[in-house]
Motif scaffolding. Structure first.
Motif, PDB file in Angstrom:
ATOM      1  N   VAL A  79       0.864  -1.182   0.000  1.00 46.48           N
ATOM      2  CA  VAL A  79       0.000   0.000   0.000  1.00 46.48           C
ATOM      3  C   VAL A  79       0.900   1.231   0.000  1.00 46.48           C
ATOM      4  N   LEU A 104      -3.165   5.533   5.126  1.00 50.90           N
ATOM      5  CA  LEU A 104      -2.261   4.389   5.012  1.00 50.90           C
ATOM      6  C   LEU A 104      -2.465   3.409   6.176  1.00 50.90           C
ATOM      7  N   GLU A 105      -2.501   3.937   7.396  1.00 48.95           N
ATOM      8  CA  GLU A 105      -2.670   3.083   8.575  1.00 48.95           C
ATOM      9  C   GLU A 105      -4.050   2.428   8.605  1.00 48.95           C
ATOM     10  N   GLN A 135      -4.077  -0.328   5.962  1.00 49.88           N
ATOM     11  CA  GLN A 135      -3.246  -1.431   6.436  1.00 49.88           C
ATOM     12  C   GLN A 135      -3.998  -2.269   7.465  1.00 49.88           C
ATOM     13  N   GLU A 157      -5.114  -6.164   6.933  1.00 48.59           N
ATOM     14  CA  GLU A 157      -4.581  -7.189   7.835  1.00 48.59           C
ATOM     15  C   GLU A 157      -5.714  -7.961   8.501  1.00 48.59           C
ATOM     16  N   VAL A 161       0.520  -7.124   4.713  1.00 48.55           N
ATOM     17  CA  VAL A 161       0.587  -5.770   4.179  1.00 48.55           C
ATOM     18  C   VAL A 161       1.925  -5.118   4.481  1.00 48.55           C
ATOM     19  N   SER A 162       2.436  -4.423   3.475  1.00 49.60           N
ATOM     20  CA  SER A 162       3.592  -3.557   3.654  1.00 49.60           C
ATOM     21  C   SER A 162       3.123  -2.159   3.272  1.00 49.60           C
ATOM     22  N   ALA A 163       3.312  -1.195   4.188  1.00 49.09           N
ATOM     23  CA  ALA A 163       2.850   0.171   3.973  1.00 49.09           C
ATOM     24  C   ALA A 163       4.032   1.084   3.671  1.00 49.09           C
TER      25      ALA A 163
END
Length: 130
Positions: A6, A14-15, A18, A22, A28-30
């Protein structure tokens, strides 16, 4: 477990994305900066990239085109997201994206689009409105 990268420069968005992904069972990689996208792809090997169009001084559409033009990343599906554009703006514009979603969006719509792109469920209509 499917892996999703993301990329969005808005930390709150973003958070939130994520967390939802999840909870939805994705790894997930942000990333809040498009400049590191190629390094992150190499390390994380995503199955899908969720890419914001407006990344500060980097245009996500340009990144999308670059990713689709490189053999090693061309097959990674990309879902473009934006608060500046609507779905109708992308009916004729193609930057190589596999789909588009305008902000704000409902998380269930995001999850349906991701699931469709990753072919984790039966074919559904390709045009989901939020």
């Amino acid at each position: 477990m499917k892996r999703i990268l993301v990329v969005d420069d808005d930390i709150e968005v973003l958070e939130t994305i994520q967390l939802i992904l999840e909870i939805g069972g994705f790894k997930v990689s942000a990333l809040n900066d498009g400049e590191e996208i190629f390094n992150r792809i190499e390390k994380f090997s995503p199955d899908l990239i969720l890419l914001d169009i407006s990344l500060g001084h980097i245009d996500g559409r340009v990144l999308c085109e670059q990713l689709k033009s490189i053999e090693s990343t061309s097959k990674i599906p990309i879902l473009l997201i934006s608060g500046l554009y609507d779905q109708k703006d992308f009916t004729t514009l193609n930057y190589g994206q596999d789909d588009f979603l305008s902000k704000p969006f409902q998380m269930d719509v995001l999850l349906k689009k991701i699931t469709k792109i990753l072919s984790l469920e039966e074919d559904k209509p390709s045009f989901l409105l939020n």
